[in-house]
Design a protein around this motif. Structure first.
Motif, PDB file in Angstrom:
ATOM      1  N   ILE A   1       0.805  -1.110   0.154  1.00 29.56           N
ATOM      2  CA  ILE A   1       0.054   0.153   0.190  1.00 29.56           C
ATOM      3  C   ILE A   1       0.842   1.306   0.125  1.00 29.56           C
ATOM      4  O   ILE A   1       0.637   2.272  -0.720  1.00 29.56           O
ATOM      5  N   VAL A   2       1.888   1.262   0.805  1.00 30.35           N
ATOM      6  CA  VAL A   2       2.635   2.383   0.720  1.00 30.35           C
ATOM      7  C   VAL A   2       3.312   2.737  -0.574  1.00 30.35           C
ATOM      8  O   VAL A   2       3.523   3.705  -0.959  1.00 30.35           O
TER       9      VAL A   2
ATOM     10  N   LEU B   1       1.030   4.358  -2.730  1.00 30.77           N
ATOM     11  CA  LEU B   1       0.982   5.619  -2.359  1.00 30.77           C
ATOM     12  C   LEU B   1       2.086   6.613  -2.924  1.00 30.77           C
ATOM     13  O   LEU B   1       2.157   7.642  -3.568  1.00 30.77           O
ATOM     14  N   VAL B   2       3.432   5.724  -2.837  1.00 27.45           N
ATOM     15  CA  VAL B   2       4.656   6.530  -3.348  1.00 27.45           C
ATOM     16  C   VAL B   2       4.339   6.968  -4.962  1.00 27.45           C
ATOM     17  O   VAL B   2       4.963   8.085  -5.203  1.00 27.45           O
ATOM     18  N   PHE B   3       3.671   6.069  -5.596  1.00 28.89           N
ATOM     19  CA  PHE B   3       3.330   6.448  -7.238  1.00 28.89           C
ATOM     20  C   PHE B   3       2.335   7.044  -7.303  1.00 28.89           C
ATOM     21  O   PHE B   3       2.193   7.816  -8.215  1.00 28.89           O
ATOM     22  N   LYS B   4       1.336   6.886  -6.340  1.00 30.12           N
ATOM     23  CA  LYS B   4      -0.259   7.601  -6.510  1.00 30.12           C
ATOM     24  C   LYS B   4      -0.399   8.441  -5.289  1.00 30.12           C
ATOM     25  O   LYS B   4      -1.220   7.846  -4.645  1.00 30.12           O
ATOM     26  N   PRO B   5       0.102   9.550  -4.924  1.00 31.70           N
ATOM     27  CA  PRO B   5      -0.047   9.871  -3.611  1.00 31.70           C
ATOM     28  C   PRO B   5      -1.456  10.442  -3.091  1.00 31.70           C
ATOM     29  O   PRO B   5      -1.639  10.521  -2.050  1.00 31.70           O
TER      30      PRO B   5
END
Lengths: 335, 292, 237
Positions: free
Chosen positions: B272-273, B276-280
Motif C-alpha cells: 500500500i505504501v 502511495l509512493v506512485f499515486k499520493p
C-alpha cells in the motif's frame, strides 16, 4: 529622544535580554548536568538503571526531534531504528564477541544507512501518508525480527541475552553506575553534535525545508538529499540509543520493539517539546517514570491514569516542556 | 486458478471488516483532517456497550440502535470536552491526545469488562452461503450493512443541510463561520458520526474476531490502509480500499514464498505504501481543482 | 437616516502588534460607505474586526445593539454578510452548494430555492456552472459567487473586501454595476473596502480614508472625489 535613539536603545535592551536568558540557560544546563552526574551516588542500583534508561530514551527522542522538530517529517516508526540498533549491538556481542563500546558506532552506521534508504521513498509521502508508512514500519518490526530465516542471528522469539559489562580500569563504580556514566558521556557527545548540526549551514537548510520546501528549493537547497540525510542522521541517533538499551537491559527480543515503543518515543518528543533539543530529557523521564506513577495510582486502571496524565500535560503545556519554558522566560525577561 | 479465486473470496470476506473500519476512519478524517489513532479503541468500547446491553436482555437490533445513539452522543461530547480547549495546539499534540485516549479506552474496557475473550452474536448466522463456504451468512450480512451505511452517509452529506454544513466546515472553516455555521459543533458532530460508524464496524467485526479490549489493534491499521488507499476523502473509496487491502493481504500470504505467511500484514502495508509512493492521492482520491 | 452600523474607538491587533488605533465611523442605513487606504493601512483588519474574526475592542453597534463581544457566526445570523478577502470560495463544493451555504442560517423552507433562481438570474454565468466545482471558476466568477453567497443571507449589511482584486478591468466594471444594482433594488447597506479608489468613490455615499490604522480623513464621497489635493496626496490618481 528621537526615533533613532529609541530604536537603538530598544535593540540594546533586546540584546541585554538575550544575554540574560543565555546566561540563565547556561546556568540551568550546568545545574541539570551536575544533578545528572551526582545522582547515581545517592540512589539505588535499580534507580540508577532507570535513570540510565531515561538517558537512553532521551537520545532516541533527540534523533526523532532532528527529523520531526527540525525537518518537519513525521515518524511513528522510530522504534524500528531503535530495534535495529539494539539487535546490531546484541548480535555483535553475542555472535562475534565484539566489545560493547564498538557496537555503538556499528549500530550508528547501520541505522544511518537504513534511515537514509527509508527516507528515499518517504520523500514522496507527506503528512498522514508518511505517518501511515512509518507506522507500518513500526508494526512490521517485531514480525521481521521473528522471521524464521533470520533466527540463526536473532534468536527468534527467544531473543538474545548478553552479559553486562564491568567498569574498566578498576574504577570504584558498580556495573549500573559505570553504564550510566557511559550513556551520559555518549549522550552529551551526541547532544553536542546535534546542537552543532542544527546551528550549522546544513541545519539552516534542514529547517528551511521544514518551513517552506519550495522556497528552500529555490534557494538552491537539495531538498531530497537533505531530507533523506536527515532521516539517516535521525535513525543514527535512535539506533545508538537502541544499542545502549540492549547493553543496559542485557536482553533483546522482538516483543520489546512493538509499535508501542515508537508511540512512546513520539509522546516523549511532544512532551519534551518539538524542536527543542534539551526537551529530550523531559521526554525520556516521561517514558520511564510516568507509566510507573500511573501504576501506583491505580493498578487496574493504570492505562487510563497514564492517558489522563498525558491529556492534563498537554493542557498545561500544549507545546511541551520546551514551549512552556519559552513562554516563562519570555515573560520573565520582558519585565 | 481455483486457489486464486478462493483466496480472493477469502480476501473479500476479511476485506469487509476493513471496509467498515475504513469508512469510520474517513468520517473522522473529513471532519478533522487527522487519522484518529484512538478510533479502533472507541469502536471496541462501543462494541462492549452493545455486548452489555445484550447481556441485559435487550433484543439485538434494539441494542444495535441504542449503541449507535450512545456512540454518536459520546463522540460528540468527547470532542467538545477534550479537544475544544486545545484546538489551537500543534498537530503533534493532537496525536498525543489520540494516544492518551487510546490508553484510556483500552484500560477502561479491561477494567469494566476484563480481558477475557467473549463471543459476540451475529444476527445473520454463520451458515456458508457461497464461495465454497468462504463467504458465510455473517460475512454477507456485514458487507451489506457496510454498503447500507455507505449509502446513508452519501445521502446525508449530499442531500441534507447539516451534511452540507459539515462539508463546508471541514473544507474551509473560516468561510463556514462567515455563512453562520458553528464550526465547532460541526466538528463535534463529525466525531459523533465517526464514532457511530465505528460502533457499527465494531459490532459487525466482533463475531469474527471475538470481543476483547485489544480486538481492534491490527484492524484499525488495515482500516487506515484501506482509507488511505481510497484517498481519505471519499467514503466510497474507503470501502473499496478496505476490500482491496483484504484481497492483497490474502494473496500476499498465499503467493509470496518463504516469508509470505509470516509477513502477511507488513507485506500488505508495504504494498500500500508503494502504491502511495506512485499515486499520493490514493487510488480513488479526487483531485480538488483550484484556480487562483 | 439612522445608522445601521456605529463604530467608536475600534482597536485590533495581531498578537502584540496593534493594527487599528481607535477608528470611528458610521454607516447610514441603505448607504454605501467606503474605506480607502494604501496596502497595510488596516482596511481588511477593520472588516475582520467588525465580524469578530480577530480580537478587538471598542464599541460596535449594529442596528442599535452591541456586537463587539459576539462571535462571527452570531453576527452573521443578525444579517451581516462578509465577502472576504480572497472570496472565501468553498472550492471543493459545487457552485449551487456554495450558494445554498449562504442561506445556512435561514430556516429550511424560507424560499431558498427561489432566491437561488434570483441569484442565477443576476449572474447567468453562475447558472451555467451550477453543478461545477467552485474551484474551477475564474476569479471574476468566484467574485460573483461570493457576492451571490452573501446575498443568499438576505443581508441588511454587506461587508465587501476588495471586490475588484485580481480581476480584469471589464469584469471589475461588471461587478461594480452589480453592486450598484443591489444597492438600488435591495436596500442593502454596504461597507466597501477598495484599493481602486475612483471606482469605490463612484459607488459610495460616504468615504473614510485610513492611514496606518487611524482615520485620516472622512466626508461625502462626492466631495472627496472632487478634491484635487486629497486625490493627489492620498489616492494617487
Amino acid at each position: 529622544m528621537t526615533v533613532q535613539q529609541e530604536e537603538v536603545s530598544a535593540v540594546e535592551a533586546r540584546q541585554e535580554q538575550q544575554a540574560r536568558s543565555v546566561s540563565a540557560a547556561t546556568i540551568s544546563s550546568l545545574v541539570v548536568l551536575a544533578a545528572l552526574v551526582l545522582c547515581p551516588f545517592f540512589i539505588s542500583g535499580f534507580q540508577t538503571f532507570q535513570l540510565n534508561l531515561m538517558l537512553i530514551y532521551a537520545i532516541a527522542i533527540m534523533g526523532l526531534n532532528l527529523l520531526t522538530g527540525f525537518n518537519g517529517q513525521f515518524s511513528l516508526g522510530h522504534g524500528a531504528f531503535y530495534a535495529i540498533g539494539a539487535y546490531t549491538a546484541a548480535i555483535l556481542i553475542d555472535t562475534f564477541g565484539v566489545s560493547y563500546v564498538w557496537t555503538l558506532p556499528a549500530a550508528g552506521v547501520i541505522c544511518f544507512v537504513s534511515g537514509f534508504l527509508f527516507g528515499l521513498p518517504a520523500l514522496r509521502l507527506e503528512g498522514v501518508y508518511l505517518a501511515l508508512a512509518t507506522f507500518a514500519l513500526a508494526v512490521a518490526t517485531p514480525q521481521m525480527l521473528k522471521l524464521s530465516i533470520l533466527e540463526h542471528w536473532t534468536g527468534g522469539v527467544q531473543g538474545i541475552v548478553i552479559r553486562k559489562p564491568k567498569a574498566p580500569f578498576d574504577l570504584p563504580l558498580s556495573q549500573d553506575q559505570w553504564l550510566y556514566f557511559f550513556t551520559l558521556f555518549v549522550g552529551l557527545l551526541l547532544y553536542w553534535a546535534a546542537r552543532n548540526m542544527v546551528k550549522s549551514r546544513s541545519g539552516r537548510a534542514i529547517m528551511a525545508i521544514r518551513d517552506n520546501p519550495l522556497a528552500a528549493r529555490s534557494m538552491g537547497v537539495n531538498v531530497a538529499l537533505y531530507k533523506s540525510l536527515t532521516f539517516g542522521v535521525s535513525a543514527l541517533f535512535t539506533g545508538i540509543a537502541g544499542a545502549l538499551g540492549a547493553i543496559v537491559i542485557q536482553f533483546v527480543a522482538p516483543d520489546s520493539f512493538t509499535f508501542v515503543l515508537s508511540v512512546a518515543l513520539l509522546v516523549g518528543l511532544v512532551v519534551g517539546g518539538v524542536g527543542w533539543l534539551p526537551g529530550a530529557i523531559v521526554g525520556g523521564a516521561f517514558i520511564v517514570f510516568v507509566p510507573n506513577i500511573a501504576e501506583e495510582i491505580s493498578k487496574g486502571l493504570s492505562g487510563a491514569m497514564y492517558g489522563l496524565m498525558l491529556i492534563l500535560l498537554i493542557y498545561v503545556m500544549p507545546t511541551g516542556a520546551g514551549g512552556l519554558i519559552r513562554t516563562v522566560t519570555d515573560r520573565l525577561t520582558r519585565r | 486458478m481455483e486457489t486464486f479465486i478462493q483466496q480472493v473470496l477469502a480476501g473479500i470476506a476479511t476485506g469487509g471488516i476493513y471496509a467498515c473500519m475504513a469508512l469510520a476512519v474517513v468520517m473522522i478524517y473529513q471532519a478533522i483532517h487527522h487519522l484518529n489513532f484512538a478510533q479502533g479503541e472507541m469502536a471496541m468500547f462501543s462494541t462492549f456497550i452493545a455486548w452489555q446491553l445484550l447481556q441485559w436482555g435487550i433484543p439485538y437490533w434494539l441494542a444495535f440502535g441504542l449503541t449507535i445513539v450512545i456512540s454518536l452522543i459520546g463522540g460528540y461530547v468527547l470532542e467538545r470536552s477534550v479537544f475544544k480547549p486545545i484546538h489551537n495546539a500543534p498537530v503533534l499534540s493532537h496525536i498525543v491526545i489520540f494516544i492518551a485516549l487510546f490508553a484510556i479506552f483500552n484500560s477502561l474496557a479491561g477494567f469494566i469488562w476484563d480481558f477475557t475473550i467473549k463471543p459476540f452474536p451475529s444476527p445473520f448466522g454463520n451458515a456458508p452461503l457461497f464461495g465454497g463456504g468462504l463467504i458465510g451468512g455473517h460475512q454477507a450480512g456485514m458487507i451489506i450493512i457496510t454498503l447500507v451505511v455507505l449509502l446513508i452517509l452519501f445521502a446525508f452529506f449530499r442531500y441534507t443541510r447539516v451534511g452540507l454544513a459539515m462539508r463546508a466546515a471541514a473544507a474551509n472553516p473560516e468561510s463556514a463561520k462567515l455563512v453562520g455555521i458553528r464550526v465547532g459543533v460541526m466538528t463535534g458532530l463529525g466525531w459523533g458520526m465517526a464514532s457511530a460508524v465505528g460502533a457499527v464496524a465494531g459490532i459487525l467485526i466482533a463475531p469474527v474476531v471475538f470481543l476483547e479490549p485489544n480486538m481492534m489493534l491490527s484492524i484499525l491499521l488495515y482500516g487506515f490502509a484501506g482509507a488511505v488507499l481510497g484517498g481519505l476523502s471519499s467514503p466510497g473509496g474507503a470501502v473499496l480500499g478496505g476490500f482491496t487491502v483484504g484481497v492483497v493481504e490474502n494473496l500476499a500470504g498465499t503467493y509470496i514464498p518463504v516469508v509470505g505467511a509470516e509477513l502477511k500484514l507488513p507485506i500488505a502495508l508495504f504494498l500500500i505504501v508503494a502504491v502511495l509512493v506512485f499515486k499520493p492521492t490514493g487510488l480513488f482520491g479526487q483531485r480538488v481543482v483550484q484556480r487562483v | 437616516m439612522s445608522a445601521t452600523l456605529k463604530v467608536r474607538n475600534l482597536e485590533a491587533s495581531y498578537g502584540a502588534f496593534k493594527v487599528l488605533h481607535g477608528l470611528d465611523f458610521d454607516i447610514a442605513e441603505g448607504s454605501v460607505t467606503t474605506l480607502l487606504g494604501a496596502n497595510g493601512a488596516g482596511k481588511t483588519t477593520t472588516l475582520r474586526a467588525l465580524c469578530g474574526m480577530i480580537r478587538r475592542s471598542g464599541t460596535i453597534e449594529y442596528e442599535g445593539r452591541s456586537i463587539a463581544n459576539m462571535k462571527t457566526e452570531d453576527i452573521v445570523r443578525l444579517g451581516v454578510a462578509h465577502v472576504p478577502e480572497g472570496r472565501g470560495t468553498f472550492t471543493s463544493l459545487t457552485v449551487e452548494e456554495n450558494l445554498r451555504l449562504g442561506a445556512m442560517t435561514r430556516s429550511a423552507g424560507d424560499g431558498i430555492s427561489g432566491d437561488i433562481d434570483r441569484i442565477f438570474a443576476f449572474f447567468p454565468r453562475l447558472k451555467e456552472r451550477a453543478s461545477q466545482q467552485a474551484g474551477t471558476l475564474s476569479g471574476g466568477e468566484q467574485q460573483m459567487l461570493a457576492i451571490g453567497r452573501a446575498l443568499m443571507l438576505r443581508p441588511k449589511l454587506m461587508l465587501l473586501d476588495e471586490p475588484s482584486f485580481g480581476l480584469a478591468p471589464l469584469i471589475v466594471k461588471e461587478v461594480f454595476a452589480i453592486l450598484a444594482d443591489i444597492r438600488e433594488n435591495m436596500g442593502v447597506s454596504m461597507l466597501l473596502v477598495e484599493q481602486n479608489a475612483s471606482l469605490a468613490l463612484e459607488l459610495a455615499d460616504q468615504a473614510y480614508l485610513i492611514e496606518t490604522g487611524s482615520i485620516a480623513l472622512s466626508g461625502p464621497a462626492a466631495e472627496i472625489r472632487d478634491d484635487e489635493s486629497v486625490r493627489a496626496s492620498y489616492l494617487g490618481y
